[in-house]
Design an enzyme around this catalytic site. Structure first.
Site, PDB file in Angstrom:
ATOM      1  CD1 TRP A 102      -2.534  -8.792  17.263  1.00  0.00           C
ATOM      2  CD2 TRP A 102      -2.749  -6.872  16.121  1.00  0.00           C
ATOM      3  NE1 TRP A 102      -3.556  -8.942  16.363  1.00  0.00           N
ATOM      4  CE2 TRP A 102      -3.713  -7.793  15.654  1.00  0.00           C
ATOM      5  CE3 TRP A 102      -2.696  -5.602  15.540  1.00  0.00           C
ATOM      6  CZ2 TRP A 102      -4.626  -7.471  14.638  1.00  0.00           C
ATOM      7  CZ3 TRP A 102      -3.604  -5.281  14.525  1.00  0.00           C
ATOM      8  CH2 TRP A 102      -4.552  -6.214  14.092  1.00  0.00           C
ATOM      9  CG  ASP A 172      -2.741  -4.260  22.164  1.00  0.00           C
ATOM     10  OD1 ASP A 172      -3.925  -4.358  22.555  1.00  0.00           O
ATOM     11  OD2 ASP A 172      -2.393  -4.415  20.979  1.00  0.00           O
ATOM     12  CE  LYS A 196      -9.403  -8.707  18.151  1.00  0.00           C
ATOM     13  NZ  LYS A 196      -8.233  -7.881  17.937  1.00  0.00           N
TER      14      LYS A 196
HETATM   15  C1  LIG Z   1      -7.354  -7.029  17.227  1.00  0.00           C
HETATM   16  C2  LIG Z   1      -6.159  -6.474  17.867  1.00  0.00           C
HETATM   17  C3  LIG Z   1      -5.688  -5.181  17.555  1.00  0.00           C
HETATM   18  C4  LIG Z   1      -6.328  -4.295  16.479  1.00  0.00           C
HETATM   19  O1  LIG Z   1      -7.427  -3.656  16.936  1.00  0.00           O
HETATM   20  P1  LIG Z   1      -8.198  -2.578  16.009  1.00  0.00           P
HETATM   21  O2  LIG Z   1      -9.393  -2.277  16.820  1.00  0.00           O
HETATM   22  O3  LIG Z   1      -8.508  -3.250  14.710  1.00  0.00           O
HETATM   23  O4  LIG Z   1      -7.314  -1.423  15.825  1.00  0.00           O
HETATM   24  C5  LIG Z   1      -4.588  -4.719  18.244  1.00  0.00           C
HETATM   25  N1  LIG Z   1      -3.965  -5.466  19.171  1.00  0.00           N
HETATM   26  C6  LIG Z   1      -4.377  -6.712  19.480  1.00  0.00           C
HETATM   27  C7  LIG Z   1      -3.648  -7.503  20.523  1.00  0.00           C
HETATM   28  C8  LIG Z   1      -5.479  -7.256  18.832  1.00  0.00           C
HETATM   29  O5  LIG Z   1      -5.892  -8.491  19.140  1.00  0.00           O
END
Ligand SMILES: *Cc1c(COP(=O)(O)O)cnc(C)c1O
Length: 360
Positions: A102, A172, A196
């Site tokens: 990511w 993030d 999540k």
């Molecule tokens: C799942 C995830 C993403 C992607 O998220 P989207 O909503 O599909 O854009 C980005 N960063 C992390 C750490 C993730 O676990």
């Protein structure tokens, strides 16, 4: 109805109590004659739902008053691009620390929108550890430093905030927000795709310090502008009202569980149990350095990968869903977010031990 233990990495399981509440709120929310999905985002009822969600999140994470909380669309991926577009001034550079899939994506998207310096990257170790902060090639006067506190695919998590970085930290937290206490003051900007640990996909929660917001560019299309979104309470256009409502229910649920302290203790116990089972066996293995192991996403391999399909098939029959590892890593991955009860991890560990006894 038989709910199974769902180890999906995302969209991930929601707390059963939240699903029950959603069901009770359909087709009519309270006595308003409609569901939450069918009412104006500018009306009193949704206004209260939205405000309560924000105040509960503020309470859970002790978010100070000089931070704005935004409820945006486009997932975390949209923020990969919007962060440099909003935060970087002319000529400014941002530092990126990449510890997994990511972070790599965030950096690639940011490079399309601004000037980026790769301060550290653990790709050569196969994303199995954390680069020591002392080795980071930091830019003087960087606009911000971006990192990924929990890498969902490799299962690599920072145990705490990096020390000694002068630039505002941008994180993030899609896969570990609300999983333990968090010192928001250490960050300039925190963002998290909801699917999540917060709620349904299609919502991204973003927490930004007022100073950083004040520096944001204003010459952007308004839906992409953090300043414009903040000024309009994330209702510049129609927000994802249903996801916002569900996020609010999840925040209430986390409060009922005892808040992020209690969540953190429970998540620690769950992770210890699962890593303990992996480490005690010669049949299962996890490649991540001990101090970098994620408490949310636990990848593991079988000594004999030809048994992978059988493991998954038998696990599913035992009521343990979505354990297949990401295609880039292979093997298995158990995502044990807040909504995964301790009984789910106990059931997985018992299944693993039984599978090893029969096939190991
Ligand atoms: C799942 C995830 C993403 C992607 O998220 P989207 O909503 O599909 O854009 C980005 N960063 C992390 C750490 C993730 O676990």
């Amino acid at each position: 109805m038989s709910r199974k233990f769902n180890f999906s990495a995302g969209p991930a399981a929601l707390p059963e109590a939240v699903l029950d509440r959603i069901r009770d709120d359909l087709p009519e929310y309270g006595d308003i004659g409609s569901s939450v999905m069918e009412i104006s985002h500018r009306g009193k009822v949704f206004g209260e739902i939205a405000a309560r969600a924000e105040s509960d999140l503020r309470e859970l994470l002790s978010i100070p008053d000089d931070y704005r909380v935004l409820f945006l669309q486009g997932g975390a991926t949209a923020q990969f691009a919007l962060i440099p577009m909003n935060l970087l001034r002319d000529g400014e550079l941002a530092d990126y620390v990449v510890t997994g899939h990511w972070g790599k994506k965030a950096r690639a998207e940011a490079a399309r929108a601004g000037r980026i310096n790769l301060a550290a990257d653990t790709v050569e170790s196969g994303y199995t550890g954390l680069p020591p902060v002392g080795d980071w090639r930091l830019t003087e006067n960087a606009g911000y430093l971006h990192f990924t506190p929990n890498e969902t695919i490799a299962g690599v998590e920072f145990p705490s905030e990096p020390e000694g970085v002068a630039a505002p930290l941008v994180a993030d937290m899609s896969s570990n927000i609300l999983s333990r206490p968090l010192d928001v003051l250490r960050y300039g900007l925190i963002y998290a795709g909801a699917q999540k640990n917060i709620g349904p996909a299609g919502l991204c929660v973003l927490i930004i310090h007022d100073d950083l917001l004040a520096r944001c560019r204003e010459d952007l299309p308004s839906v992409f502008s953090y300043r414009a979104q903040a000024e309009r309470g994330s209702m510049l256009n129609t927000p994802n009202t249903f996801a916002w409502y569900v996020a609010g229910l999840v925040f209430q649920w986390v409060k009922e569980q005892g808040g992020v302290e209690a969540m953190g203790e429970r998540n620690r116990r769950k992770a210890d149990l699962l890593y303990g089972a992996i480490d005690d066996s010669d049949f299962y293995a996890n490649p991540v350095a001990l101090e970098a192991r994620s408490r949310m996403n636990v990848p593991f391999t079988l000594a004999d990968p030809s048994l992978d399909p059988l493991f998954l098939e038998e696990a599913e029959r035992a009521g343990l869903l979505a354990l297949k590892g990401h295609r880039s890593v292979g093997g298995m991955r158990a995502s044990i977010y807040n909504a995964m009860p301790e009984e789910g991890v106990k059931a997985l560990v018992a299944f693993m031990s039984d599978f090893e006894r029969r096939h190991g």
